[in-house]
Design an enzyme around this catalytic site. Structure first.
Site, short mmCIF file in Angstrom:
data_model
loop_
_atom_site.label_atom_id
_atom_site.label_comp_id
_atom_site.label_asym_id
_atom_site.label_seq_id
_atom_site.Cartn_x
_atom_site.Cartn_y
_atom_site.Cartn_z
CE LYS A 13 1.07 -11.90 -2.90
NZ LYS A 13 2.59 -12.65 -3.59
NE ARG A 88 6.76 -8.20 0.25
CZ ARG A 88 5.16 -8.21 -1.19
NH1 ARG A 88 4.40 -7.65 -0.82
NH2 ARG A 88 5.57 -8.34 -2.17
NE ARG A 127 5.01 -9.47 -11.91
CZ ARG A 127 5.66 -10.10 -10.60
NH1 ARG A 127 3.76 -10.52 -10.46
NH2 ARG A 127 6.62 -9.92 -10.22
NE ARG A 135 6.62 -5.77 -10.11
CZ ARG A 135 5.94 -5.71 -9.13
NH1 ARG A 135 5.23 -6.87 -8.91
NH2 ARG A 135 7.52 -6.30 -7.49
NE ARG A 146 9.81 -9.03 -6.24
CZ ARG A 146 9.41 -9.10 -7.48
NH1 ARG A 146 10.40 -8.86 -8.22
NH2 ARG A 146 8.20 -9.21 -7.70
P1 AMP Z 1 4.78 -6.67 -4.79
O1 AMP Z 1 4.17 -5.99 -6.16
O2 AMP Z 1 4.06 -7.29 -4.04
O3 AMP Z 1 5.89 -7.73 -5.37
O4 AMP Z 1 5.62 -6.07 -4.30
C1 AMP Z 1 6.82 -4.86 -4.63
C2 AMP Z 1 7.75 -4.62 -3.70
O5 AMP Z 1 7.46 -3.40 -2.37
C3 AMP Z 1 8.03 -5.76 -2.52
O6 AMP Z 1 9.56 -6.39 -3.05
C4 AMP Z 1 8.82 -4.41 -1.63
O7 AMP Z 1 10.30 -3.63 -1.67
C5 AMP Z 1 7.44 -3.18 -1.34
N1 AMP Z 1 6.49 -4.33 -0.54
C6 AMP Z 1 5.06 -4.15 -1.47
N2 AMP Z 1 4.34 -4.55 -0.17
C7 AMP Z 1 5.23 -4.27 1.11
C8 AMP Z 1 5.05 -5.28 2.03
N3 AMP Z 1 3.86 -5.39 2.68
N4 AMP Z 1 5.71 -4.98 3.33
C9 AMP Z 1 7.04 -4.28 2.75
N5 AMP Z 1 7.44 -4.31 1.55
C10 AMP Z 1 6.48 -4.30 0.88
#
Ligand code: AMP
Length: 189
Positions: A13, A88, A127, A135, A146
């Protein structure tokens, strides 16, 4: 033009959002990046979400909805935006719809990157190596958590958008350029 990119962690994404940003002059809104910036800054929000993120769980819906509601009001979103990592949950998707309607905005395209879950763990491991461990949630245990959270809490938004006739899927297993070409054709077509 406002776009939502959907798909599990590691689906690509972020990569595809950056390419849409460059090609169409719309802005990538990555909620994960926004939260990581808050953690790095040590803000109140960052302190609240750090442990949740490290556990691979979801930050509460109300926090995320207000974050996005404020962000789309910024002048750089005037041309449009790509939501990467939001919504999400079905509650976030519903709140997004109401919030955009109140602002006189709407989502034009909802695009799902379809990928084989088996390869995601490997992609995320790569990654993690390439980013030098930037990260803290890119370790195998958290990645599996996740993915489970995605299946349980996020995948239900696919039928939510499909029922509205808004959902398009692309093959996220293809080469990065091929995925981009497919997405660009969708939004240009
Ligand atoms: P990502 O970089 O999109 O994989 O997000 C990393 C982490 O941020 C996720 O595992 C969640 O803990 C949190 N997070 C990001 N976006 C959301 C969302 N829309 N709702 C809830 N938690 C989020």
């Amino acid at each position: 033009m406002n776009v939502i990119l959907l798909g599990p962690p590691g689906a690509g994404k972020g990569t595809q959002a950056k390419r849409l940003e460059t090609k169409f002059g719309i802005v990538q809104l990555s909620t994960g990046d926004m939260l990581r910036a808050a953690v790095a800054a040590g803000s109140a929000l960052g302190q609240r979400v750090r442990k949740i993120m490290d556990a691979g769980e979801l930050v509460p819906d109300d926090v995320m909805v207000s974050l996005i509601a404020e962000r789309v009001d910024q002048p750089d979103c005037a041309n449009g935006f790509i939501l990467d990592g939001f919504p999400r949950t079905v509650r976030q998707a519903e709140a997004l719809e109401d919030m955009l309607r109140d602002k006189g905005l709407a989502i034009d395209y909802v695009i799902e990157l379809r990928v084989d879950e088996e390869i995601l763990v490997d992609r995320i491991k790569t990654r993690a190596q390439e980013s030098g461990g930037a990260r803290t949630d890119d370790n195998e245990e958290t990645v599996r958590k996740r993915l489970a959270v995605y299946r349980e809490q996020t995948a239900p938004i696919l039928p939510f958008y499909a029922a509205k006739g808004a959902l398009k899927a692309v093959d996220g297993m293809a080469a990065i350029d091929a995925v981009s070409a497919e997405i660009h054709a969708l939004v240009e077509g």
